[in-house]
Design an enzyme around this catalytic site. Structure first.
Site, PDB file in Angstrom:
ATOM      1  N   LYS A   1      30.818  25.033  41.005  1.00 28.82           N
ATOM      2  CA  LYS A   1      31.803  24.435  40.069  1.00 28.82           C
ATOM      3  C   LYS A   1      31.560  22.865  39.894  1.00 28.82           C
ATOM      4  O   LYS A   1      31.188  22.459  40.930  1.00 28.82           O
ATOM      5  CB  LYS A   1      33.285  24.871  40.419  1.00 28.82           C
ATOM      6  CG  LYS A   1      34.142  24.648  39.297  1.00 28.82           C
ATOM      7  CD  LYS A   1      34.173  26.167  38.491  1.00 28.82           C
ATOM      8  CE  LYS A   1      35.042  26.047  37.289  1.00 28.82           C
ATOM      9  NZ  LYS A   1      35.090  27.508  36.874  1.00 28.82           N
TER      10      LYS A   1
ATOM     11  N   ASP B   1      34.790  25.761  31.079  1.00 28.53           N
ATOM     12  CA  ASP B   1      36.221  25.822  31.809  1.00 28.53           C
ATOM     13  C   ASP B   1      37.276  24.992  31.032  1.00 28.53           C
ATOM     14  O   ASP B   1      36.834  24.673  30.001  1.00 28.53           O
ATOM     15  CB  ASP B   1      35.983  25.505  33.443  1.00 28.53           C
ATOM     16  CG  ASP B   1      37.268  26.017  34.241  1.00 28.53           C
ATOM     17  OD1 ASP B   1      37.050  27.388  34.545  1.00 28.53           O
ATOM     18  OD2 ASP B   1      38.226  25.410  34.476  1.00 28.53           O
TER      19      ASP B   1
HETATM   20  P1  NDP Z   1      41.098  25.886  27.804  1.00 32.61           P
HETATM   21  O1  NDP Z   1      40.918  24.512  27.968  1.00 32.61           O
HETATM   22  O2  NDP Z   1      40.432  26.407  26.632  1.00 32.61           O
HETATM   23  O3  NDP Z   1      42.590  26.167  27.642  1.00 32.61           O
HETATM   24  C1  NDP Z   1      43.403  26.028  28.811  1.00 32.61           C
HETATM   25  C2  NDP Z   1      44.808  26.410  28.408  1.00 32.61           C
HETATM   26  O4  NDP Z   1      45.525  26.423  29.668  1.00 32.61           O
HETATM   27  C3  NDP Z   1      45.391  25.391  27.426  1.00 32.61           C
HETATM   28  O5  NDP Z   1      46.519  25.939  26.596  1.00 32.61           O
HETATM   29  C4  NDP Z   1      46.438  24.520  28.215  1.00 32.61           C
HETATM   30  O6  NDP Z   1      47.200  23.869  27.652  1.00 32.61           O
HETATM   31  C5  NDP Z   1      46.863  25.426  29.415  1.00 32.61           C
HETATM   32  N1  NDP Z   1      46.793  24.314  30.669  1.00 32.61           N
HETATM   33  C6  NDP Z   1      45.656  23.801  31.254  1.00 32.61           C
HETATM   34  N2  NDP Z   1      46.105  23.240  32.386  1.00 32.61           N
HETATM   35  C7  NDP Z   1      47.400  23.419  32.482  1.00 32.61           C
HETATM   36  C8  NDP Z   1      48.578  23.036  33.391  1.00 32.61           C
HETATM   37  N3  NDP Z   1      48.224  22.221  34.342  1.00 32.61           N
HETATM   38  N4  NDP Z   1      49.819  23.603  33.176  1.00 32.61           N
HETATM   39  C9  NDP Z   1      50.144  24.463  32.097  1.00 32.61           C
HETATM   40  N5  NDP Z   1      49.061  24.575  31.161  1.00 32.61           N
HETATM   41  C10 NDP Z   1      47.861  24.089  31.262  1.00 32.61           C
HETATM   42  O7  NDP Z   1      40.433  26.718  28.861  1.00 32.61           O
HETATM   43  P2  NDP Z   1      40.298  28.157  29.429  1.00 32.61           P
HETATM   44  O8  NDP Z   1      40.853  28.879  28.363  1.00 32.61           O
HETATM   45  O9  NDP Z   1      38.797  28.111  29.143  1.00 32.61           O
HETATM   46  O10 NDP Z   1      40.685  28.283  30.811  1.00 32.61           O
HETATM   47  C11 NDP Z   1      42.072  28.762  31.330  1.00 32.61           C
HETATM   48  C12 NDP Z   1      42.051  29.258  32.574  1.00 32.61           C
HETATM   49  O11 NDP Z   1      41.056  30.382  32.682  1.00 32.61           O
HETATM   50  C13 NDP Z   1      41.450  28.412  33.668  1.00 32.61           C
HETATM   51  O12 NDP Z   1      42.073  28.895  34.735  1.00 32.61           O
HETATM   52  C14 NDP Z   1      39.924  28.722  33.778  1.00 32.61           C
HETATM   53  O13 NDP Z   1      39.479  28.406  34.879  1.00 32.61           O
HETATM   54  C15 NDP Z   1      39.995  30.199  33.882  1.00 32.61           C
HETATM   55  N6  NDP Z   1      38.614  30.706  33.052  1.00 32.61           N
HETATM   56  C16 NDP Z   1      38.127  30.629  32.240  1.00 32.61           C
HETATM   57  C17 NDP Z   1      36.860  31.244  31.624  1.00 32.61           C
HETATM   58  C18 NDP Z   1      35.845  30.753  30.566  1.00 32.61           C
HETATM   59  O14 NDP Z   1      34.944  31.528  30.309  1.00 32.61           O
HETATM   60  N7  NDP Z   1      36.412  29.638  29.746  1.00 32.61           N
HETATM   61  C19 NDP Z   1      36.160  32.147  32.614  1.00 32.61           C
HETATM   62  C20 NDP Z   1      37.162  32.644  33.857  1.00 32.61           C
HETATM   63  C21 NDP Z   1      38.192  31.893  33.991  1.00 32.61           C
HETATM   64  P3  NDP Z   1      47.020  22.327  27.030  1.00 32.61           P
HETATM   65  O15 NDP Z   1      46.169  22.345  26.136  1.00 32.61           O
HETATM   66  O16 NDP Z   1      48.240  21.661  27.042  1.00 32.61           O
HETATM   67  O17 NDP Z   1      46.116  21.552  28.371  1.00 32.61           O
HETATM   68  O1  2IT Z   2      35.810  30.516  35.967  1.00 34.21           O
HETATM   69  C1  2IT Z   2      34.673  30.620  35.278  1.00 34.21           C
HETATM   70  O2  2IT Z   2      34.315  31.975  35.759  1.00 34.21           O
HETATM   71  C2  2IT Z   2      34.352  30.345  34.317  1.00 34.21           C
HETATM   72  N1  2IT Z   2      34.815  29.050  33.967  1.00 34.21           N
HETATM   73  C3  2IT Z   2      32.811  30.697  33.529  1.00 34.21           C
HETATM   74  C4  2IT Z   2      31.826  30.012  34.383  1.00 34.21           C
HETATM   75  C5  2IT Z   2      30.339  30.524  33.506  1.00 34.21           C
HETATM   76  O3  2IT Z   2      29.577  29.988  34.243  1.00 34.21           O
HETATM   77  O4  2IT Z   2      30.430  31.064  32.629  1.00 34.21           O
END
Ligand code: NDP
Ligand code: 2IT
Length: 448
Positions: free
Chosen positions: A129, A169
Site C-alpha cells: 500500500k 484508493d
Molecule cells: P473515494 O476517495 O472515491 O471516496 C471516499 C469517500 O469516503 C468520500 O465520500 C469521502 O468523503 C469519504 N471519506 C474519506 N475519508 C473520510 C473520513 N476520514 N471521514 C468520513 N468520510 C470520509 O475513495 P474510495 O471510494 O475508493 O474508497 C472508500 C473506501 O473503500 C476506503 O476505505 C478504501 O480503502 C476502500 N476500498 C477502495 C477500493 C477501490 O478500488 N477504490 C478497493 C477496496 C477498498 P470526502 O469526499 O468528504 O473526503
Molecule cells: O483496498 C484496496 O483493495 C484497493 N484500494 C484496491 C487496490 C488495487 O490494487 O486495486
C-alpha cells in the site's frame, strides 16, 4: 475476543512494542491474530517456520519527500509512503491513498490487510500500500498533476509491472492514476502495466471502476443467499459517496434493494424515495462537489451535518464504504436496535473491534472488508493479465470473472470458518483462508 495462546500473546506484545503510535496497524494485526488461534494449534509446522513473526513485519517500507509548486508559485512539501508488505504469492499490489490523515501507521494497516485480501482473490498478488498526506480536495488539476509527478519521480525507483503495482484508493481516482502513469512512462521509457485503474485509452480494464462496489454486492448477495435471505426489497444505508459507494449503490439497486442514504466527510443525505444515482455521479464524479448539494435538486431529501448520524437511519443492510473505524460500538448498537440484519464492508476496517463484537453477539451477518471489498483488487489483477497479454476483454467478460471470484471468496470464508469450528463467522474464515495460502508459500520459500 481475547487471546489464550501464549505464543500469540507474546507475538502481539512484540508487535505493539515495535509499532507503538500506530493504533490502526495494531488493531488490524490483533484482529487477525485472534482469529488464527485455532490455526496455530493445528499447524505447528507454520509456527516452526516462523511464518507469523515474518508476516506481521513489512518486507520493505519506503518514506520520501514530495515537493511540488502550488498555483501561487509557492513550494509545498508532502510525505510519500510505499509499504511493500509481503511478496510470497506475487508482486506487491495495493492502492495509493491521498488524504491528510495518512501517516505510516495507516499505510501499514492497509498493506497488512491487503496481503490477506489479495490471497483470497486466488490471483497471484502480494500485498502493499502507498499514499501521502496530500489532500487533492480543493486543488486545481495543475496542482494535482505536479504533486502526482513529484510523487511518481521517487516512487518509480521502487515499483514495476513484475515488482509492485499500485492503484487507486481514497483520493486517488482516474485523474491521479493518469498523471502518475504518464510520469512513470516518461521516466522509465517503458509502457507497462505498472499501475491499475488506468483509463480505457491507455491500458485500463473495463469494469475496474465499478469493481469494488459491484464485488461488494456480489459477495453480500452470496452471504444473504447462504442464510436464506435476499437483497430484493431491502432498505440499504451506504456511507461515503466516492468510487466504492457509488457503484455499491448502482448494483444494490439492480438487485432490487433501495439505497436511502449516502455521505461524505461533512455530512449525510437521507432520501426515503431512494437515491438518485445519476445526480450523485454528476455531483461527485464530474463536478467534485459536496454531497449536501443533492438537496438543491431533491428538496424532499434531508441533509444532516456530521458523518456518524447516518447509522441512526433504520435499515436492513448497512454497507460502510467511506473509511476506517467509521462504525463504533454505539453506532453498531443503534443498527441492531433498528433491526439491521447485515453489515458488509466496502471500506477497509470500517468497524471498530467493539462494533464487530456487537454484530457477532447479536446475530448480524457480517461480511468483513478483506473478503467483501476484494473485487477491486481482483479486477486490478485482471487488468494486469490483460496488460501482460496486450489484449482487452469486454465488460461482460471482466464482470463475469469478478462475479465468479466473489462467489469463490464467499465459499472460501464459509468453508474455512466451518473447518475451524466457527461456522458463520466470515471474519475468522477470511483471515484463516487468506492466511493459509500466504503461509504455505512463505514456508515453501524458506526463511526470506
Ligand atoms: P473515494 O476517495 O472515491 O471516496 C471516499 C469517500 O469516503 C468520500 O465520500 C469521502 O468523503 C469519504 N471519506 C474519506 N475519508 C473520510 C473520513 N476520514 N471521514 C468520513 N468520510 C470520509 O475513495 P474510495 O471510494 O475508493 O474508497 C472508500 C473506501 O473503500 C476506503 O476505505 C478504501 O480503502 C476502500 N476500498 C477502495 C477500493 C477501490 O478500488 N477504490 C478497493 C477496496 C477498498 P470526502 O469526499 O468528504 O473526503
Ligand atoms: O483496498 C484496496 O483493495 C484497493 N484500494 C484496491 C487496490 C488495487 O490494487 O486495486
Amino acid at each position: 475476543m481475547n487471546l489464550k495462546n501464549q505464543y500469540l500473546i507474546d507475538l502481539l506484545e512484540t508487535v505493539k512494542k515495535r509499532n507503538a503510535g500506530e493504533p490502526e496497524f495494531i488493531q488490524a494485526v490483533t484482529e487477525v491474530l485472534e482469529t488464527l488461534e485455532p490455526v496455530v494449534e493445528k499447524r505447528p509446522d507454520l509456527v516452526e517456520a516462523g511464518v507469523l513473526e515474518r508476516i506481521v513485519e513489512p518486507e520493505r517500507q519506503i518514506m520520501f519527500r514530495v515537493p511540488w509548486v502550488d498555483d501561487n508559485g509557492k513550494v509545498q512539501v508532502n510525505r510519500g509512503f510505499r509499504v511493500q508488505f509481503n511478496s510470497a504469492i506475487g508482486p506487491y499490489k495495493g492502492g495509493i491513498r491521498l488524504h491528510p490523515s495518512v501517516y505510516l501507521g495507516i499505510i501499514k494497516f492497509l498493506g497488512f490487510e491487503q496481503v490477506f485480501k489479495n490471497s483470497l482473490t486466488t490471483l497471484p498478488m502480494g500485498g502493499g500500500k502507498g499514499g501521502s498526506d496530500f489532500d487533492p480536495k480543493g486543488k486545481s488539476d495543475g496542482e494535482v498533476m505536479r504533486f502526482c509527478q513529484s510523487f511518481m519521480t521517487e516512487l518509480s525507483k521502487h515499483i514495476g509491472a513484475d515488482c509492485d503495482v499500485p492503484a487507486g484508493d481514497i483520493g486517488t481516482g482516474g485523474r491521479e492514476i493518469g498523471y502518475m502513469f504518464g510520469q512513470y512512462k516518461r521516466l522509465r521509457n517503458e509502457f507497462t502495466g505498472v499501475l491499475t485503474g488506468k483509463g480505457l485509452t491507455y491500458g485500463g480494464s473495463l469494469a475496474r471502476t465499478e469493481a469494488t462496489g459491484y464485488g461488494l454486492l456480489y459477495f453480500t448477495n452470496e452471504m444473504l443467499q447462504a442464510n436464506g435471505m435476499s437483497l430484493e426489497g431491502k432498505t440499504v444505508v451506504i456511507s461515503g459517496s466516492g468510487n466504492v459507494a457509488i457503484y455499491a449503490t448502482e448494483k444494490a439497486t439492480q438487485y432490487g434493494a433501495k439505497v436511502v442514504a449516502l455521505s461524505d466527510s461533512n455530512g449525510y443525505i437521507y432520501d426515503k424515495n431512494g437515491i438518485d444515482l445519476p445526480l450523485v455521479k454528476q455531483l461527485k464524479e464530474v463536478e467534485r462537489k459536496r454531497i449536501k448539494e443533492y438537496v438543491n435538486t431533491h428538496p424532499e431529501a434531508e441533509y444532516h451535518e456530521g458523518c456518524k448520524g447516518i447509522w441512526t437511519i433504520p435499515c436492513d443492510i448497512a454497507l460502510p464504504c467511506a473509511t476506517q473505524n467509521e462504525i463504533d460500538k454505539e453506532s453498531a448498537e443503534i443498527l441492531v436496535k433498528n433491526g439491521c440484519k447485515v453489515v458488509s464492508e466496502g471500506a477497509n476496517m470500517p468497524s471498530t473491534p467493539e462494533a464487530i463484537e456487537t454484530y457477532l453477539s447479536n446475530g448480524i451477518l457480517y461480511g468483513p472488508a478483506k473478503a467483501a471489498n476484494a473485487g477491486g483488487v481482483a479486477t486490478s489483477g485482471l487488468e494486469m493479465s490483460q496488460n501482460s497479454e496486450r489484449l482487452s476483454w469486454t465488460f461482460e467478460e471482466v464482470d463475469a470473472k469478478l462475479h465468479g471470484i466473489m462467489k469463490d471468496i464467499f465459499k472460501s470464508c464459509d468453508e474455512a470458518a466451518k473447518e475451524y469450528g466457527m461456522e458463520g463467522n466470515y471474519m475468522a474464515g477470511a483471515n484463516i483462508a487468506g492466511f493459509l495460502k500466504v503461509a504455505e508459500a512463505m514456508k515453501a520459500q524458506g526463511c526470506v
